[in-house]
Design a protein around this motif. Structure first.
Motif, mmCIF file in Angstrom:
data_model
loop_
_atom_site.group_PDB
_atom_site.id
_atom_site.type_symbol
_atom_site.label_atom_id
_atom_site.label_comp_id
_atom_site.label_asym_id
_atom_site.label_seq_id
_atom_site.Cartn_x
_atom_site.Cartn_y
_atom_site.Cartn_z
ATOM 1 N N TYR A 9 0.863 -1.188 0.000
ATOM 2 C CA TYR A 9 0.000 0.000 0.000
ATOM 3 C C TYR A 9 0.889 1.224 0.000
ATOM 4 C CZ TYR A 9 -3.386 3.508 1.376
ATOM 5 O OH TYR A 9 -4.191 4.631 1.416
ATOM 6 N N HIS A 10 0.714 2.069 -1.003
ATOM 7 C CA HIS A 10 1.378 3.373 -1.021
ATOM 8 C C HIS A 10 0.676 4.255 -2.038
ATOM 9 C CE1 HIS A 10 3.643 2.291 -4.706
ATOM 10 N NE2 HIS A 10 3.762 1.115 -4.141
ATOM 11 N N ALA A 50 -3.134 3.684 -2.785
ATOM 12 C CA ALA A 50 -3.631 2.527 -3.530
ATOM 13 C C ALA A 50 -2.933 1.253 -3.059
ATOM 14 C CB ALA A 50 -3.393 2.707 -5.024
ATOM 15 N N VAL A 51 -3.623 0.136 -3.245
ATOM 16 C CA VAL A 51 -3.020 -1.172 -3.040
ATOM 17 C C VAL A 51 -2.418 -1.579 -4.379
ATOM 18 C CG1 VAL A 51 -3.467 -3.600 -2.572
ATOM 19 C CG2 VAL A 51 -4.600 -1.854 -1.201
ATOM 20 N N HIS A 52 -1.155 -1.982 -4.370
ATOM 21 C CA HIS A 52 -0.446 -2.351 -5.593
ATOM 22 C C HIS A 52 -0.151 -3.843 -5.576
ATOM 23 C CE1 HIS A 52 0.380 1.838 -6.831
ATOM 24 N NE2 HIS A 52 0.300 2.043 -5.528
ATOM 25 N N LEU A 53 -0.507 -4.528 -6.658
ATOM 26 C CA LEU A 53 -0.163 -5.932 -6.843
ATOM 27 C C LEU A 53 0.960 -5.981 -7.864
ATOM 28 C CD1 LEU A 53 -3.214 -5.869 -5.877
ATOM 29 C CD2 LEU A 53 -3.273 -8.191 -6.702
ATOM 30 N N ILE A 54 2.093 -6.570 -7.453
ATOM 31 C CA ILE A 54 3.303 -6.525 -8.265
ATOM 32 C C ILE A 54 3.835 -7.939 -8.462
ATOM 33 C CG2 ILE A 54 5.661 -5.636 -8.388
ATOM 34 C CD1 ILE A 54 4.621 -3.400 -6.415
ATOM 35 N N GLY A 55 4.111 -8.279 -9.707
ATOM 36 C CA GLY A 55 4.693 -9.583 -10.013
ATOM 37 C C GLY A 55 3.719 -10.713 -9.782
ATOM 38 N N ASP A 56 4.236 -11.846 -9.291
ATOM 39 C CA ASP A 56 3.410 -13.018 -9.005
ATOM 40 C C ASP A 56 2.779 -12.860 -7.632
ATOM 41 O OD1 ASP A 56 4.323 -14.010 -11.386
ATOM 42 O OD2 ASP A 56 5.600 -15.557 -10.505
ATOM 43 N N LEU A 102 -6.053 -8.902 1.938
ATOM 44 C CA LEU A 102 -7.291 -8.768 2.703
ATOM 45 C C LEU A 102 -7.130 -7.773 3.846
ATOM 46 C CD1 LEU A 102 -10.183 -9.648 3.178
ATOM 47 C CD2 LEU A 102 -9.298 -11.545 4.545
ATOM 48 N N ALA A 103 -6.014 -7.842 4.553
ATOM 49 C CA ALA A 103 -5.774 -6.902 5.658
ATOM 50 C C ALA A 103 -5.712 -5.463 5.154
ATOM 51 C CB ALA A 103 -4.479 -7.265 6.380
ATOM 52 N N LEU A 104 -5.031 -5.235 4.037
ATOM 53 C CA LEU A 104 -4.949 -3.878 3.478
ATOM 54 C C LEU A 104 -6.316 -3.383 3.025
ATOM 55 C CD1 LEU A 104 -1.638 -4.130 1.435
ATOM 56 C CD2 LEU A 104 -2.047 -2.753 3.485
ATOM 57 N N LEU A 105 -7.099 -4.248 2.417
ATOM 58 C CA LEU A 105 -8.431 -3.845 1.963
ATOM 59 C C LEU A 105 -9.351 -3.536 3.135
ATOM 60 C CD1 LEU A 105 -8.887 -6.376 -0.968
ATOM 61 C CD2 LEU A 105 -8.413 -3.925 -1.130
ATOM 62 N N GLN A 106 -9.175 -4.238 4.246
ATOM 63 C CA GLN A 106 -9.984 -3.964 5.436
ATOM 64 C C GLN A 106 -9.552 -2.674 6.129
ATOM 65 O OE1 GLN A 106 -9.457 -7.681 7.543
ATOM 66 N NE2 GLN A 106 -11.361 -8.512 6.710
ATOM 67 N N GLN A 107 -8.282 -2.339 6.052
ATOM 68 C CA GLN A 107 -7.764 -1.122 6.689
ATOM 69 C C GLN A 107 -8.130 0.139 5.919
ATOM 70 O OE1 GLN A 107 -3.543 -1.596 7.007
ATOM 71 N NE2 GLN A 107 -3.686 -3.246 8.501
ATOM 72 N N HIS A 108 -8.284 0.023 4.614
ATOM 73 C CA HIS A 108 -8.503 1.185 3.762
ATOM 74 C C HIS A 108 -9.776 0.989 2.949
ATOM 75 C CE1 HIS A 108 -4.373 2.357 4.673
ATOM 76 N NE2 HIS A 108 -4.038 1.102 4.424
ATOM 77 N N ASP A 109 -10.875 1.610 3.391
ATOM 78 C CA ASP A 109 -12.157 1.478 2.699
ATOM 79 C C ASP A 109 -12.101 2.080 1.307
ATOM 80 O OD1 ASP A 109 -13.344 0.226 4.842
ATOM 81 O OD2 ASP A 109 -14.057 2.098 5.736
ATOM 82 N N ALA A 110 -12.731 1.397 0.358
ATOM 83 C CA ALA A 110 -12.872 1.871 -1.032
ATOM 84 C C ALA A 110 -11.532 2.302 -1.622
ATOM 85 C CB ALA A 110 -13.886 3.007 -1.110
#
Length: 81
Positions: A5-6, A9-15, A25-33
């Motif tokens: 997270y930075h 936004a939540v960033h998905l990188i690589g595999d 899941l933890a990041l999505l719960q900490q930061h709504d929408a």
């Protein structure tokens, strides 16, 4: 780490493997929408995909993986509608 997270936004990188699902899941719960950036994602484990579908947050970026782009991105875009 494939999930971070930075810049608001939540960033998905690589595999993004099964181990990343819990972090996501933890990041999505900490930061709504929160915005989810998959532009640098090359592989999504089913557990990570399920977390993204359940979150239903806005998705940005075009992944390099043709499979993710063709088959998963439309599903993720539909989950945010």
């Amino acid at each position: 780490m494939s999930v971070s997270y930075h810049d608001g936004a939540v960033h998905l990188i690589g595999d993004c493997l099964v181990e990343d699902a819990e972090t996501l899941l933890a990041l999505l719960q900490q930061h709504d929408a929160v915005l989810i950036d998959i532009g640098a994602c090359t592989r999504l484990h089913l557990a990570v995909l399920q977390a993204l579908l359940a979150a239903g947050g806005p998705i940005r970026g075009e992944p390099a993986s043709a499979f993710i782009k063709k088959w998963l991105l439309p599903q993720l875009a539909g989950a945010t509608a």
